[in-house]
Design an enzyme around this catalytic site. Sequence first.
Site, mmCIF file in Angstrom:
data_model
loop_
_atom_site.group_PDB
_atom_site.id
_atom_site.type_symbol
_atom_site.label_atom_id
_atom_site.label_comp_id
_atom_site.label_asym_id
_atom_site.label_seq_id
_atom_site.Cartn_x
_atom_site.Cartn_y
_atom_site.Cartn_z
ATOM 1 N N GLU A 32 87.457 60.196 59.451
ATOM 2 C CA GLU A 32 88.167 61.044 60.432
ATOM 3 C C GLU A 32 87.533 61.038 61.829
ATOM 4 O O GLU A 32 87.238 62.088 62.392
ATOM 5 C CB GLU A 32 88.245 62.491 59.895
ATOM 6 C CG GLU A 32 88.927 62.571 58.540
ATOM 7 C CD GLU A 32 89.001 64.000 57.989
ATOM 8 O OE1 GLU A 32 88.445 64.919 58.607
ATOM 9 O OE2 GLU A 32 89.636 64.183 56.935
ATOM 10 N N GLU A 50 93.157 59.442 49.037
ATOM 11 C CA GLU A 50 93.117 60.903 48.785
ATOM 12 C C GLU A 50 94.524 61.478 48.575
ATOM 13 O O GLU A 50 94.838 62.558 49.067
ATOM 14 C CB GLU A 50 92.452 61.631 49.967
ATOM 15 C CG GLU A 50 91.084 61.137 50.320
ATOM 16 C CD GLU A 50 90.349 61.988 51.355
ATOM 17 O OE1 GLU A 50 90.770 63.125 51.626
ATOM 18 O OE2 GLU A 50 89.357 61.487 51.903
#
Length: 348
Positions: free
Chosen positions: A156, A263
């Site tokens: 991220e 995920e």
Amino acid sequence: MKQNRLLISVILGLLVAGGVWWMFQQENETIRSLAEDHSLLFGTAIRYQPFSEDPEYLSLIKNEYNAVTIENELKMEIMMPEEGVYDFKQADEMIQFATENELSIRGHTLVWERVPWWLENGNYSNEEITSLLKQYVQTTVERYKGKLYAWDVVNEAFDADGNLKDNFWLRHIGPDYIALAFQWAREADPDVLLFYNDYENDVWSPKTEATLSYLTSLRDSGVPIDGIGLQMHLDLANDFDPEELQDVMNMIGQAGFLVHITELDIKLQHSGEDIETKKKKQADRYADIMGVCLENVKCDTYTVWGAADPYSWIRFTDEASADQADPLLFDHELKRKPAYHMIKEVMK
Ligand code: XIL
């Protein structure tokens, strides 16, 4: 005459028994076994709690999945409770369990915006912070060398506009922190796959474009990046187009990267439909994503973020709507949901 009747009864009996046996086999066939036929890693994130206390959770994982991602226990905030103090206990136990049960293991994640409290609030120079990160990356990767198939090295790092996020590492090390982390990880383990991992890269956007071009130029200048992980925390309220996912995966593949689904979860809420309709939609979406992954040679990993609904991270982060979320493949009794069966259909 009597003999004929007996023969017919025996044949009918055998047919019925065969049918029951076939149905039993079908019902008990796992995605784990089908995944092996497709050379696919069908993974789930696992967490120390319930790992350390719930045998049913452990059986579910080893029976149904062939890969795991360590959900939190390798993150710096958990592994390094104090400066220079490593707490490997939880990660070690989980990695040992996975190894013993022939589950492939993904390390997650070396560099993220969340950093330990002592570091964020400490009085360290930029040089000290750089050397702390280097030491943490190398110590951790080295410790599990040869045991993991992949590491999410950087997590991220980009914002929605495609700029580097203003995080702790950017402020103290500068943009080089990304390249350095990959280089340090590669020095510590020459064989493990090294991934950049992020959300909202499953649709084409300024963020996806910027991420892909940034990582491509790093890789072209010699930084060891093997692939891009697509988190995919989805929700039925947003439209989903499998062709768009297909396109993004193709672009990533054409740029020379592997592309893993890392995920995946699909929340049920935010639609006025009845629960059965929502579960069916959830199932279709899970299956569509599996279909796209199976078609793309660069996608050999399909990981859901949690083994069953009661263990989803959403229960902790979004408590208000947790009971309607039920985002995973097994329900509160750890029974297979329609999504599980639909994925199986696609894999056949
Ligand atoms: C989440 C875990 O699932 C939670 O248990 C924890 O409290 C916070 O982190 N993107 C990521 C993951 O890359 O590391 C996050 O995991 C979920 C979002």
